[in-house]
Design an enzyme around this catalytic site. Structure first.
Site, PDB file in Angstrom:
ATOM      1  N   GLU A  37      47.664  32.104  38.964  1.00 29.12           N
ATOM      2  CA  GLU A  37      46.661  33.130  38.698  1.00 29.12           C
ATOM      3  C   GLU A  37      46.234  33.064  37.233  1.00 29.12           C
ATOM      4  OE1 GLU A  37      47.402  37.140  39.837  1.00 29.12           O
ATOM      5  OE2 GLU A  37      47.912  36.632  41.905  1.00 29.12           O
ATOM      6  N   HIS A  97      41.375  38.806  37.310  1.00 26.64           N
ATOM      7  CA  HIS A  97      42.381  37.811  37.639  1.00 26.64           C
ATOM      8  C   HIS A  97      41.943  37.060  38.885  1.00 26.64           C
ATOM      9  CE1 HIS A  97      43.874  41.105  40.254  1.00 26.64           C
ATOM     10  NE2 HIS A  97      44.590  40.208  40.923  1.00 26.64           N
ATOM     11  N   HIS A  99      42.946  35.009  42.686  1.00 23.61           N
ATOM     12  CA  HIS A  99      43.850  34.942  43.830  1.00 23.61           C
ATOM     13  C   HIS A  99      43.815  33.533  44.404  1.00 23.61           C
ATOM     14  CE1 HIS A  99      44.137  39.510  44.982  1.00 23.61           C
ATOM     15  NE2 HIS A  99      44.738  39.208  43.856  1.00 23.61           N
ATOM     16  N   ASP A 110      48.443  44.957  42.977  1.00 18.80           N
ATOM     17  CA  ASP A 110      47.313  45.125  42.050  1.00 18.80           C
ATOM     18  C   ASP A 110      47.054  46.604  41.783  1.00 18.80           C
ATOM     19  OD1 ASP A 110      46.841  42.421  41.738  1.00 18.80           O
ATOM     20  OD2 ASP A 110      45.428  42.328  43.412  1.00 18.80           O
TER      21      ASP A 110
HETATM   22 ZN   LIG Z   1      45.796  40.357  42.564  1.00 21.21          ZN
END
Ligand SMILES: [Zn+2]
Length: 157
Positions: A37, A97, A99, A110
């Protein structure tokens, strides 16, 4: 919401406004760090319910225990970014961010780890190293117990 004029509602509906270069850059960041990530901070200004990105700051992912499905921004790095932003007249307005090989939807983790009420949380799905879908969610609610991530429009300008 004040008034019933539909143009008013459109102009003031929750939205993330971002330039094409910044949008491309945060998506590209997720391709670079794949299969891990990526994460970063969105700097800019609040304009009513809208958040306007003026710059983005890449962060290192400090979650070396599980970097493919977790991210963490070093608090010291966050403080530095916040200070540098303020010198430019910009606030932290959100976070992004990626995935890797998962949909661009927020996870329970999250939500649990989102603490900046009123900010945007942007997630990009990266499939086999290629950025696919980018979604943004506003963290709404009056406090930590009542917080929710609500889908918001991204306006790429
Ligand atoms: Zn996430």
């Amino acid at each position: 919401m004040l008034g019933v004029d539909s143009t008013f509602d459109i102009q003031h509906s929750p939205m993330l406004r971002i330039s094409r270069p910044h949008y491309d850059a945060l998506r590209h960041h997720g391709e670079e760090t794949y299969p891990h990530e990526c994460c970063g901070v969105l700097l800019g200004r609040f304009d009513g319910d809208q958040r306007v990105v003026t710059s983005i700051a890449r962060c290192g992912n400090t979650r070396d225990d599980s970097p493919h499905n977790r991210f963490n921004i070093d608090p010291r790095e966050l403080i530095r970014i916040q200070r540098e932003g303020r010198e430019l007249g910009a606030d932290i307005i959100g976070f992004y961010h990626s995935h890797p090989d998962h949909p661009a939807m927020w996870s329970a983790t999250d939500l649990a780890e989102a603490h900046w009420l009123g900010c945007s949380y942007v997630i990009t799905s990266v499939e086999k190293g290629k950025a696919v879908v980018t979604n943004s969610f506003g963290l709404n609610g009056s406090d930590e117990q009542a917080k929710q991530l609500i889908t918001e429009k991204i306006a790429v300008e």
